[in-house]
Design a protein around this motif. Structure first.
Motif, short mmCIF file in Angstrom:
data_model
loop_
_atom_site.label_atom_id
_atom_site.label_comp_id
_atom_site.label_asym_id
_atom_site.label_seq_id
_atom_site.Cartn_x
_atom_site.Cartn_y
_atom_site.Cartn_z
N HIS A 175 -14.39 15.49 -12.55
CA HIS A 175 -13.74 14.38 -11.83
C HIS A 175 -14.67 13.91 -10.72
O HIS A 175 -15.72 14.50 -10.49
CB HIS A 175 -12.35 14.77 -11.32
CG HIS A 175 -12.28 15.92 -10.35
ND1 HIS A 175 -12.78 17.17 -10.63
CD2 HIS A 175 -11.76 16.01 -9.09
CE1 HIS A 175 -12.55 17.99 -9.60
NE2 HIS A 175 -11.94 17.30 -8.65
N HIS A 195 -14.43 13.81 -7.38
CA HIS A 195 -14.43 14.36 -6.03
C HIS A 195 -15.82 14.82 -5.59
O HIS A 195 -16.60 15.34 -6.39
CB HIS A 195 -13.44 15.52 -5.91
CG HIS A 195 -12.00 15.06 -5.87
ND1 HIS A 195 -10.95 15.91 -6.05
CD2 HIS A 195 -11.46 13.83 -5.67
CE1 HIS A 195 -9.81 15.24 -5.96
NE2 HIS A 195 -10.10 13.97 -5.74
N ASP A 203 -17.15 17.22 -4.03
CA ASP A 203 -17.68 18.57 -4.20
C ASP A 203 -18.04 18.85 -5.66
O ASP A 203 -18.57 19.92 -5.98
CB ASP A 203 -16.70 19.63 -3.66
CG ASP A 203 -15.27 19.43 -4.14
OD1 ASP A 203 -14.87 18.28 -4.37
OD2 ASP A 203 -14.56 20.44 -4.28
N HIS A 204 -17.79 17.90 -6.54
CA HIS A 204 -18.15 18.03 -7.96
C HIS A 204 -19.27 17.05 -8.35
O HIS A 204 -20.10 17.34 -9.20
CB HIS A 204 -16.92 17.78 -8.84
CG HIS A 204 -15.81 18.74 -8.54
ND1 HIS A 204 -15.50 19.80 -9.36
CD2 HIS A 204 -14.99 18.84 -7.47
CE1 HIS A 204 -14.52 20.50 -8.81
NE2 HIS A 204 -14.18 19.94 -7.67
N HIS A 225 -4.46 16.60 -10.41
CA HIS A 225 -5.26 16.86 -9.20
C HIS A 225 -5.92 15.56 -8.76
O HIS A 225 -5.98 15.23 -7.59
CB HIS A 225 -6.29 17.94 -9.50
CG HIS A 225 -7.29 18.12 -8.41
ND1 HIS A 225 -6.99 18.74 -7.22
CD2 HIS A 225 -8.58 17.72 -8.32
CE1 HIS A 225 -8.06 18.72 -6.44
NE2 HIS A 225 -9.04 18.10 -7.08
N ASP A 267 -10.83 21.37 -11.18
CA ASP A 267 -9.83 21.77 -10.18
C ASP A 267 -8.42 21.83 -10.77
O ASP A 267 -7.43 21.71 -10.06
CB ASP A 267 -9.84 20.78 -9.00
CG ASP A 267 -11.05 20.97 -8.11
OD1 ASP A 267 -11.79 21.97 -8.29
OD2 ASP A 267 -11.28 20.13 -7.23
N ARG A 286 -3.83 17.33 -2.02
CA ARG A 286 -4.38 16.12 -1.42
C ARG A 286 -3.30 15.03 -1.52
O ARG A 286 -2.38 15.14 -2.33
CB ARG A 286 -5.60 15.64 -2.22
CG ARG A 286 -6.84 16.48 -2.03
CD ARG A 286 -8.04 15.67 -2.52
NE ARG A 286 -9.23 16.48 -2.58
CZ ARG A 286 -10.46 16.01 -2.43
NH1 ARG A 286 -10.68 14.72 -2.23
NH2 ARG A 286 -11.50 16.80 -2.50
FE LIG Z 1 -11.14 18.12 -6.69
#
Ligand SMILES: [Fe+2]
Length: 272
Positions: free
Chosen positions: A66, A68, A70-71, A140, A159, A170
């Motif tokens: 996805h 986000h 941190d990915h 998510h 996630d 979130r």
């Molecule tokens: Fe995430």
């Protein structure tokens, strides 16, 4: 103090990255590499470590679970440095191409993901030895997907899992979609859960089952309180774990237990 650890599970390289400019990292991110395919790319704050751990000869493609930060944090860097393609589901690809805003805490903890051109995913990613089926698993995030290696029983879960008992959402997470996505992956057989924050190398399917049970119970609890006439605020107060205030303050409300309750209330309204 940054944390950089690598481990091997069968043919999968597991890379753990934690960014801690002052003290220990708040959270670690795992990225994975098999047959030259990189699944997720870690946080941008760890770009140097990622590049040194994944030299050009080692990798040929990137798949993202996805968008986000941190990915997707190092997808642009790896793609540009080694001229390799990045793949993700179409909604993630659109966000990653135009770039997406993040909040101050996200800058602090992860760093901003530079925008990157992404190819839309098509069903199965074949590598020399493996076949990874992409399965859409929104909840998510709306663009979330997981990758299943059916013969080996490996689920690269992004996630989707995180833990059996989730305390925070979130603000854009959807409980009903998460429940549907967990049920969807439970139709398949797998044992290893390559989660992006909490890898579980055995009993992965039962961990997903337990998370599903926990979320369904949570939904039920909120539904009972709502039926008794509790409004959203009263339900949050009745169920609120004491730890919510700190994370809510740190993330300026983006991550909180209150968001979980709100999402459950919205799911209940949609179910009516
Ligand atoms: Fe995430």
């Amino acid at each position: 103090m940054n944390v950089i650890e690598t481990d091997q599970f069968e043919q999968v390289e597991m890379i753990r990255l934690g960014y801690g400019p002052i003290g220990s990292p708040l959270m670690s991110v795992w990225m994975y590499e098999l047959d030259g395919l990189v699944i997720d790319t870690g946080q941008h704050h760890m770009a140097k470590a990622v590049k040194s751990l994944l030299p050009e000869k080692k990798i040929s493609r990137i798949a993202l679970t996805h968008h986000h930060e941190d990915h997707s944090g190092n997808a642009a860097m790896l793609s540009a440095a080694y001229a390799i393609p990045v793949m993700a589901h179409a909604p993630a690809a659109a966000k990653l191409k135009r770039g997406f805003p993040i909040r101050p805490y996200q800058y602090l903890v992860w760093g901003k993901a530079p925008s990157v051109d992404v190819l839309p995913l098509t069903g199965v990613i074949e590598t020399d030895r493996f076949a990874l089926t992409s399965i859409k698993t929104p909840g998510h995030s709306s663009d979330h997907t997981v990758f299943l290696e059916k013969k080996r029983g490996w689920l690269f879960a992004g996630d989707l899992y995180l833990g059996e008992r989730i305390k925070y959402f979130r603000s854009d997470e959807r409980l009903d979609d998460q429940i549907r996505s967990l049920k969807k992956v439970l139709q398949f057989e797998f044992d290893v859960l390559f989660c992006a924050h909490n890898p579980c190398l055995t009993n992965g399917k039962s961990k997903i089952k337990n998370k599903l049970q926990f979320l369904e119970d949570f939904y039920g609890q909120v539904k009972i309180l709502a039926a008794k006439g509790f409004n959203e605020k009263a339900i949050i107060k009745a169920l609120d774990p004491a730890t919510d205030r700190l994370i809510k303050w740190f993330t300026m409300g983006n991550v909180s237990f209150s968001n979980m309750v709100r999402s459950a209330m919205a799911s209940i309204r949609r179910d009516r």
